[in-house]
Write a protein that holds these residues in place. Structure first.
Motif, PDB file in Angstrom:
ATOM      1  N   ASP A  49      37.065  55.312 -11.192  1.00 30.46           N
ATOM      2  CA  ASP A  49      37.558  54.361 -12.178  1.00 30.46           C
ATOM      3  C   ASP A  49      38.728  55.062 -12.846  1.00 30.46           C
ATOM      4  O   ASP A  49      38.516  55.969 -13.652  1.00 30.46           O
ATOM      5  CB  ASP A  49      36.462  54.030 -13.180  1.00 30.46           C
ATOM      6  N   ASP A  77      26.739  54.826 -16.930  1.00 28.91           N
ATOM      7  CA  ASP A  77      27.357  53.623 -17.493  1.00 28.91           C
ATOM      8  C   ASP A  77      27.885  52.650 -16.442  1.00 28.91           C
ATOM      9  O   ASP A  77      28.384  51.580 -16.778  1.00 28.91           O
ATOM     10  CB  ASP A  77      28.467  53.991 -18.479  1.00 28.91           C
ATOM     11  N   ARG A  78      27.766  52.996 -15.156  1.00 27.83           N
ATOM     12  CA  ARG A  78      28.205  52.114 -14.072  1.00 27.83           C
ATOM     13  C   ARG A  78      27.045  51.611 -13.217  1.00 27.83           C
ATOM     14  O   ARG A  78      27.263  50.874 -12.256  1.00 27.83           O
ATOM     15  CB  ARG A  78      29.205  52.839 -13.167  1.00 27.83           C
ATOM     16  N   ARG A  79      25.837  52.022 -13.546  1.00 27.27           N
ATOM     17  CA  ARG A  79      24.680  51.572 -12.773  1.00 27.27           C
ATOM     18  C   ARG A  79      24.441  50.087 -13.009  1.00 27.27           C
ATOM     19  O   ARG A  79      24.843  49.527 -14.019  1.00 27.27           O
ATOM     20  CB  ARG A  79      23.441  52.385 -13.168  1.00 27.27           C
ATOM     21  N   GLN A  80      23.801  49.438 -12.044  1.00 25.94           N
ATOM     22  CA  GLN A  80      23.492  48.008 -12.101  1.00 25.94           C
ATOM     23  C   GLN A  80      24.747  47.145 -12.081  1.00 25.94           C
ATOM     24  O   GLN A  80      24.720  46.002 -12.528  1.00 25.94           O
ATOM     25  CB  GLN A  80      22.645  47.685 -13.347  1.00 25.94           C
ATOM     26  N   SER A  81      25.849  47.694 -11.575  1.00 23.94           N
ATOM     27  CA  SER A  81      27.093  46.923 -11.530  1.00 23.94           C
ATOM     28  C   SER A  81      27.641  46.785 -10.112  1.00 23.94           C
ATOM     29  O   SER A  81      28.747  46.267  -9.933  1.00 23.94           O
ATOM     30  CB  SER A  81      28.154  47.586 -12.415  1.00 23.94           C
TER      31      SER A  81
END
Length: 132
Positions: A49, A77-81
């Motif tokens: 990112d 902070d990028r999990r489940q995305s």
């Protein structure tokens, strides 16, 4: 900003050690990931990112038909995305392009929905011997 997924992308050991520690807990010593993957892997996928490493998966192989996913790692902070699923999808495409016939992964039971549902793996019988 959009996340960029790259096969055999450059990364620093510092960035990958920090990402790995976030996902798996602090290790005993920092690893030389760069040397390890260049010496032993078919390839790897990095998710960035901007300049920040937010995902990584290593694709080890037997030199022939079998590839193995190792250390699938996504920043908290990028999990489940969808980052993890895209890392795996990119790894699968590249292993297929390298003429691998199979891609294997082992994982903790709690990750079954990710690998079976989000990534399309099929359950299979396998064996494991702990060497510790």
């Amino acid at each position: 900003m959009a996340i960029a997924y790259q096969w055999r992308a450059d990364f620093t050991n510092e960035a990958l050690n920090a990402l790995h520690a976030e996902a798996f807990g602090p290790g005993e010593d920092a690893a030389d990931w760069y040397a390890q993957v260049h010496r032993h892997s078919l390839g790897w996928v990095c998710a960035h990112d901007d300049r920040r490493l937010v995902g990584f998966v290593n694709v080890a192989w037997d030199g022939g038909a079998h590839a193995f996913l190792v250390d699938t790692t996504v920043a908290r902070d990028r999990r489940q995305s969808g980052v993890g699923a895209e890392l795996v999808a990119t790894a699968v495409r590249e292993a297929r392009a390298a003429n691998c016939a199979w891609i294997h992964v082992d994982f903790e039971k709690r990750l079954s929905p990710f690998y079976f549902e989000a990534c399309g793996f099929s359950p299979t019988a396998a064996g494991l011997i702990s060497l510790h």
